[in-house]
Each structure stands twice: as C-alpha cells, then as structure tokens.
Design an enzyme around this catalytic site. Sequence first.
Site, PDB file in Angstrom:
ATOM      1  CG  HIS A 110      64.548  28.945  39.512  1.00 29.69           C
ATOM      2  ND1 HIS A 110      65.706  29.034  38.798  1.00 29.69           N
ATOM      3  CD2 HIS A 110      64.579  27.758  40.154  1.00 29.69           C
ATOM      4  CE1 HIS A 110      66.418  27.917  38.966  1.00 29.69           C
ATOM      5  NE2 HIS A 110      65.753  27.147  39.788  1.00 29.69           N
ATOM      6  CG  ASP A 151      62.233  23.479  46.002  1.00 31.69           C
ATOM      7  OD1 ASP A 151      62.928  24.295  45.393  1.00 31.69           O
ATOM      8  OD2 ASP A 151      62.616  22.342  46.279  1.00 31.69           O
TER       9      ASP A 151
END
Length: 391
Positions: free
Chosen positions: A270, A327
């Site tokens: 991330h 995700d």
Amino acid sequence: ANGYFTYDPGFMATGSCESTITYIDGAKGILLHRGYSIEELARDSDYIEVVYMLLHDKTPNTEEYRDFKDTITRHTLVHDQINNFFRGFRRDAHPMAMLCGSVGAMSSFYHDDLNIHDPEQRLRSAYRLVAKMPTLVAMCYKYNIGQPFVYPKNELSYAENFLNMMFSVPAEDYKISPAVAKAVDRIFILHADHEQNASTSTVRLAGSSGANPYACIAAGVASLWGPAHGGANEACLNMLEEIGTVDRIPEFIARAKDKDDPFRLMGFGHRVYKNFDPRATVMRESCHEVLAELNIDDPLLNVAMELERIALSDPYFAEKKLFPNVDFYSGIILKAIGIPTNMFTCIFALARTVGWVSHWHEMLSQPGQKIGRPRQLYTGEAQRPYSKIDK
Ligand code: SDX
C-alpha cells in the site's frame, strides 16, 4: 491546521488539500471517517448510514436515517434511455468501460443538478450517483452476459437491491442470503472512502475546473480502473488463477522478490499503510465468515489462504511492509458470492462513489477554491534555436 497536520496554503492550488472527511495514520493502521473508526463502522453501521455521515459530517438520528434511506431508494431507477445507451456497447466490453461511459453520459440525462455552485444541486447529484451506481453496475453485468436488465425494488436494502439486480432473472427471483447481503454491505463500507487516493484526487482535480458531477465521477471511475489502484482486486484473482495450485506459490513469491522482475503480488502492499490496512483486517474476518457460511471449498481460495499464510510469515514481506490489502480479501469474497472477476472493480467504484462525491462537495463548499494546477520539476532541454526543414 487542526493538530493532525499543517499545510502551506500555497500548495492548495496544486492538488493538495485540507479535508475533514477521512484521517489515515499509515504507520499505526488507523482509518477514521468523520472521526469514527472503520472497525466500528464495519461492525455496527450500514452503508447507507455511512453515506449520510460522509456527506453530512454527522451520523443520522433514526428519523434522518429513514428519510435518507427512502431518498436514496427513490433515486435508484435510471432514465430509461440509458437502456438504449448500453446497446451501443459490444457485449464483450469490459464492465469498467461501460460504467465509465454510462456515468459520464448521465449529465446528458439529468439537467436539474448541474449547477455546481448550488449546494442543494450538488447534494442532489451526489444522492443520484450513490443511488444509481448499483443499477448501472448491475446493467454492465447483465449486458455482458446477455441477460435482461433487472429493475430496482424499493422494498430491498441497498445491498439486497444490488444483488437482486445482478442475479435475478425473469424465470426466477434471486434468493437473497442475509449473510451475503451483510458481507456485500460491509465491502461497500470498507471501500467507501480513503482520503486522497488516486481516484479521489482525480475527482477533485476534475471538479476544481468546474466540470459537472457526472463528468468528475466518470474521471474517478477511469482512474480507479488501473491495476495498481482499484483494478487490484481483479488483478489479484487473475494472479491466483495464474498461480493455479498451492505448490506453485513459491515460484511467484520468488518473482515478487526479484528486483529484475516487474511482477508484483496483486492485493499486497500500500502507498500509505506500512504496517497493516485496517480494512484488510476486517475484510479478512468477513472473508472467512462468508467462506464458512457458503461452505465454499474453491481451490483458488485455498491458494489465496496459503499465499496469505506464506507472505505473512516471510521476513522479506515484513521488511518491505508488504501485507495483504483490502483488495486481496474483497476479491475472494466477491468470487465466493459468484461475482465474476471482471466485475470486481465496478463494485469498488460503486462503493467509492460516496467518497468521491463527498470530497467533491466538500471542495466546492470551501471558500476561495481555485482550479488545481500541480507543478513540475522541468528536466528537459534549455532553450535552443529551431531550424526549419524542407517539407
Ligand atoms: C488501493 O491510495 C489508496 O488509498 C488506495 C486504496 C484506496 O482505498 O483508494 O487503498 C486502494 O489502491 C490499494 C492498493 C491496491 N494495489 C495493489 O494491490 C497492487 C499491488 N500493490 C502495488 O502495486 C503496490 O504495493 C502499491 C502500488 C499499492 C504501492 O506501491 P509503492 O508505493 O511502490 O510501494 P512501496 O513504495 O511501499 O514499495 C516498497 C517496496 C518496493 O521495493 P523497493 O523499490 O523498495 O525495492 O516493496 C515493493 C516495491 O517495489 N513492492 C512490492 C509490492 N508492492 C510494493 N513487491 C511485490 N509485490 C507488491 N505488491
């Protein structure tokens, strides 16, 4: 400015901004929406309440909640001409191509909420977009598979309505599982907003030029499509299909570590969270609940769980701060529910619409708002003479 951070007003015109909507502490894994923790919202709230809170900077009381839910419900139907608009697409068009096109086209169907300087019209377009995205996303799916569009049903909840429009067919209604509807509603909450991510920044930049709300949200859809951003859940499932079996995981782990190999583990890492993504923690619980509830034993999902186990125990990923992100797990839940991989990013866009419109509305509410104009560091040629050639 408010103790969390300070900013140089000079940066305001360059795309950076001040916002009261979402706070992220990437090192501590903290995510707050209007001061409320994502963990509490995912556990005890529902998406419609989160939408109200993001747009109005407070949670609704019971009456406000019921009125708002009714308002959104009564905006779920799309202009019937949009049915014809869809007929212009190829059947095998990617659903995100159809979503991007149909959202952008909405400004040609709705003309009473395009005055961006009128707060009431801004909120009306925001409600319309939140309400109609499930209908449009379901239309993308139905058009792709050659089934007739399903109209919204006002007696269903937001998530139930979406599932029904996706899976109901004229021959038989879709049997809605409360556990599945709850899991979908939680996926919507966990994807609702995330501060100044790429797609939200795209919406803000488009909105700063005075573009209409539908054009701005279409720009957000386009930006989210990328595999490094919202396209990661689709890319993650495609990666799991490429891995295929548990015994091939080490090969892909090695590729992810190889500096010369552009391969990255989709669903890991991330830009901001350098420990864990709090949404992923909640989503992981939901993922295991849904798999148990639906009694799913899908080899692909076994590969996902084994990949998670190996990555979380590998010092390389800990050192690089690479953990499963939101995700990774959302893709697994959506696949378990029976949603095809190519629809995953559309569902992310559906959920993120409230974040996009909240930031867009907030930006236009701020006095002295200027058009965004990011600057650059010029590293090109110094001025040099031009020589004409014989053409
Ligand atoms: C979303 O901004 C947001 O908030 C986004 C989002 C939202 O809600 O809006 O949270 C949604 O976009 C989540 C991210 C989904 N994307 C993916 O899952 C795609 C796979 N992940 C990546 O491509 C990557 O992790 C990014 C794009 C998410 C972040 O990339 P960065 O900023 O380059 O990561 P980094 O600088 O922290 O990387 C540190 C190191 C680098 O190696 P070195 O150059 O230091 O040697 O880790 C490597 C990277 O190359 N790395 C990976 C990796 N992600 C980073 N190596 C293998 N697999 C990965 N997934």
